[in-house]
Scaffold this motif. Structure first.
Motif, PDB file in Angstrom:
ATOM      1  N   ALA A  10       3.447  -1.567  -3.482  1.00 37.82           N
ATOM      2  CA  ALA A  10       2.871  -2.695  -4.204  1.00 37.82           C
ATOM      3  C   ALA A  10       2.249  -2.191  -5.496  1.00 37.82           C
ATOM      4  O   ALA A  10       1.583  -1.160  -5.516  1.00 37.82           O
ATOM      5  CB  ALA A  10       1.814  -3.381  -3.352  1.00 37.82           C
ATOM      6  N   ASN A  11       2.463  -2.916  -6.572  1.00 33.51           N
ATOM      7  CA  ASN A  11       1.905  -2.549  -7.873  1.00 33.51           C
ATOM      8  C   ASN A  11       0.676  -3.406  -8.149  1.00 33.51           C
ATOM      9  O   ASN A  11       0.792  -4.586  -8.486  1.00 33.51           O
ATOM     10  CB  ASN A  11       2.948  -2.750  -8.972  1.00 33.51           C
ATOM     11  N   PRO A  12      -0.520  -2.844  -8.002  1.00 29.30           N
ATOM     12  CA  PRO A  12      -1.738  -3.650  -8.194  1.00 29.30           C
ATOM     13  C   PRO A  12      -1.954  -4.068  -9.639  1.00 29.30           C
ATOM     14  O   PRO A  12      -2.782  -4.933  -9.911  1.00 29.30           O
ATOM     15  CB  PRO A  12      -2.845  -2.699  -7.726  1.00 29.30           C
ATOM     16  N   VAL A  36       4.033   4.991   7.794  1.00 28.22           N
ATOM     17  CA  VAL A  36       2.755   4.546   7.248  1.00 28.22           C
ATOM     18  C   VAL A  36       2.883   3.070   6.899  1.00 28.22           C
ATOM     19  O   VAL A  36       3.750   2.682   6.120  1.00 28.22           O
ATOM     20  CB  VAL A  36       2.383   5.337   5.970  1.00 28.22           C
ATOM     21  N   ILE A  37       2.051   2.264   7.503  1.00 29.94           N
ATOM     22  CA  ILE A  37       1.907   0.862   7.111  1.00 29.94           C
ATOM     23  C   ILE A  37       0.467   0.697   6.648  1.00 29.94           C
ATOM     24  O   ILE A  37      -0.466   0.881   7.423  1.00 29.94           O
ATOM     25  CB  ILE A  37       2.212  -0.103   8.268  1.00 29.94           C
ATOM     26  N   PHE A  46      -4.423  -6.922  -3.516  1.00 31.68           N
ATOM     27  CA  PHE A  46      -3.636  -5.694  -3.553  1.00 31.68           C
ATOM     28  C   PHE A  46      -4.498  -4.442  -3.582  1.00 31.68           C
ATOM     29  O   PHE A  46      -4.206  -3.470  -4.259  1.00 31.68           O
ATOM     30  CB  PHE A  46      -2.666  -5.679  -4.743  1.00 31.68           C
ATOM     31  N   SER A  47      -5.583  -4.474  -2.850  1.00 34.25           N
ATOM     32  CA  SER A  47      -6.461  -3.302  -2.810  1.00 34.25           C
ATOM     33  C   SER A  47      -5.943  -2.331  -1.753  1.00 34.25           C
ATOM     34  O   SER A  47      -6.546  -2.136  -0.713  1.00 34.25           O
ATOM     35  CB  SER A  47      -7.896  -3.725  -2.478  1.00 34.25           C
ATOM     36  N   PHE A  48      -4.806  -1.714  -2.047  1.00 36.17           N
ATOM     37  CA  PHE A  48      -4.172  -0.838  -1.082  1.00 36.17           C
ATOM     38  C   PHE A  48      -4.765   0.572  -1.136  1.00 36.17           C
ATOM     39  O   PHE A  48      -5.189   1.040  -2.186  1.00 36.17           O
ATOM     40  CB  PHE A  48      -2.669  -0.729  -1.364  1.00 36.17           C
ATOM     41  N   PHE A  49      -4.755   1.230   0.004  1.00 32.83           N
ATOM     42  CA  PHE A  49      -5.068   2.653   0.035  1.00 32.83           C
ATOM     43  C   PHE A  49      -3.803   3.422  -0.332  1.00 32.83           C
ATOM     44  O   PHE A  49      -2.705   2.911  -0.253  1.00 32.83           O
ATOM     45  CB  PHE A  49      -5.534   3.066   1.437  1.00 32.83           C
ATOM     46  N   THR A  50      -3.968   4.658  -0.752  1.00 31.53           N
ATOM     47  CA  THR A  50      -2.823   5.471  -1.145  1.00 31.53           C
ATOM     48  C   THR A  50      -2.769   6.716  -0.285  1.00 31.53           C
ATOM     49  O   THR A  50      -3.440   7.704  -0.569  1.00 31.53           O
ATOM     50  CB  THR A  50      -2.909   5.873  -2.634  1.00 31.53           C
ATOM     51  N   GLY A  59      -0.165   1.317  -4.369  1.00 27.99           N
ATOM     52  CA  GLY A  59      -0.541   1.332  -2.965  1.00 27.99           C
ATOM     53  C   GLY A  59       0.685   1.167  -2.093  1.00 27.99           C
ATOM     54  O   GLY A  59       1.616   0.443  -2.419  1.00 27.99           O
ATOM     55  N   THR A  60       0.684   1.832  -0.977  1.00 27.63           N
ATOM     56  CA  THR A  60       1.815   1.760  -0.077  1.00 27.63           C
ATOM     57  C   THR A  60       1.710   0.548   0.830  1.00 27.63           C
ATOM     58  O   THR A  60       0.653   0.263   1.380  1.00 27.63           O
ATOM     59  CB  THR A  60       1.876   3.008   0.801  1.00 27.63           C
ATOM     60  N   VAL A  61       2.815  -0.148   1.008  1.00 25.32           N
ATOM     61  CA  VAL A  61       2.902  -1.171   2.026  1.00 25.32           C
ATOM     62  C   VAL A  61       3.558  -0.552   3.261  1.00 25.32           C
ATOM     63  O   VAL A  61       2.999  -0.555   4.340  1.00 25.32           O
ATOM     64  CB  VAL A  61       3.697  -2.388   1.532  1.00 25.32           C
TER      65      VAL A  61
END
Length: 245
Positions: free
Chosen positions: A55-57, A210-211, A218-222, A232-234
């Motif tokens: 995902a591109n935040p 990894v999910i 879109f506050s994903f961890f990396t 961030g990875t989905v």
């Protein structure tokens, strides 16, 4: 003393000796540690198929706001050296190719260099400058440990063996003995984090998933497997294709 009593005493002695011999043999049976799940020989390699949805935040309004990537990674134990604690440590070189028709001999650019250390009670890997306790020994059902005890990550570190010495098939390849490590299982109201790894005896890591999903802007961890530090990875997977020594 009658013959019957003598015979009974002799029989009791034989049974006692047999019991003691069996007990001694059980006591001397070596404990299976599980070290073969973490190969430690120079030249050992594994090739993985890698698939990721990122995902591109920075562009949340783009439909769909995701990028997909497919490539292969070859991981090689290039050498073994003594680290600053006097421990034998693997230098692990990772090569990447986006076209499977390109021979690995033509891939001269190193993607990453990681390290691994096989100790008496644990196996560690330094991946992208983050040290993880990947396995603990001897392997035991439902064994739990803090996989992040050697780093400062905020992610939960409650690693656990969820399967031991079980057969598995990955990309059509059968493995007679694998173990599974659940690293993160952290569902929440706004997202989900689910990381696990699978190892095969004599091969090492054969599958990683990894999910890491959050619906909050879109506050994903990396996590470490991701190439881009700004995304961030989905979903990210590494799955076994082949290996050798």
């Amino acid at each position: 003393m009658s013959k019957g009593i003598k015979y009974a005493m002799l029989l009791a002695g034989v049974v006692c000796l047999a019991f003691l011999s069996c007990k001694k043999e059980q006591q001397q049976s070596p404990v299976y540690m599980g070290y073969d799940y973490f190969p430690n020989n120079v030249g050992h390699y594994v090739i993985y198929r890698c698939d990721s949805i990122i995902a591109n935040p920075l562009t949340p309004n783009v439909i769909p706001p995701f990028d997909t990537f497919h490539y292969q990674v070859k991981e090689v134990i290039d050498s073994i050296y003594l680290n600053n604690q006097g421990q034998l440590t693997q230098r692990i070189v990772r090569y990447k190719r986006t076209d499977s028709t390109i021979p690995w001999s033509n891939i001269l650019t190193i993607q990453k260099i990681w390290t691994g250390t096989l100790l008496t009670t644990m196996a560690t890997r330094l991946e992208d400058n983050i040290n993880y306790i990947k396995l603990v020994f001897p392997i035991k059902p439902s064994e739990q440990w803090n996989g992040n005890a050697m780093n400062t990550l905020a992610l939960p570190g409650s690693y656990q063996y969820t399967a031991l010495n079980t057969p598995a098939v990955i990309n059509g390849v059968r493995f007679d003995s694998t173990l599974t490590v659940m690293e993160v299982n952290n569902p929440s109201r706004i997202g989900n984090q689910y990381y696990y790894e699978q190892y095969a005896a004599g091969v090492g890591l054969v599958y990683r998933e990894v999910i890491d999903w959050s619906t909050s802007k879109f506050s994903f961890f990396t996590p470490p497997p991701v190439d881009s530090a700004t995304a961030g990875t989905v979903i990210y997977t590494e799955s076994y294709l082949s290996s050798g020594n």
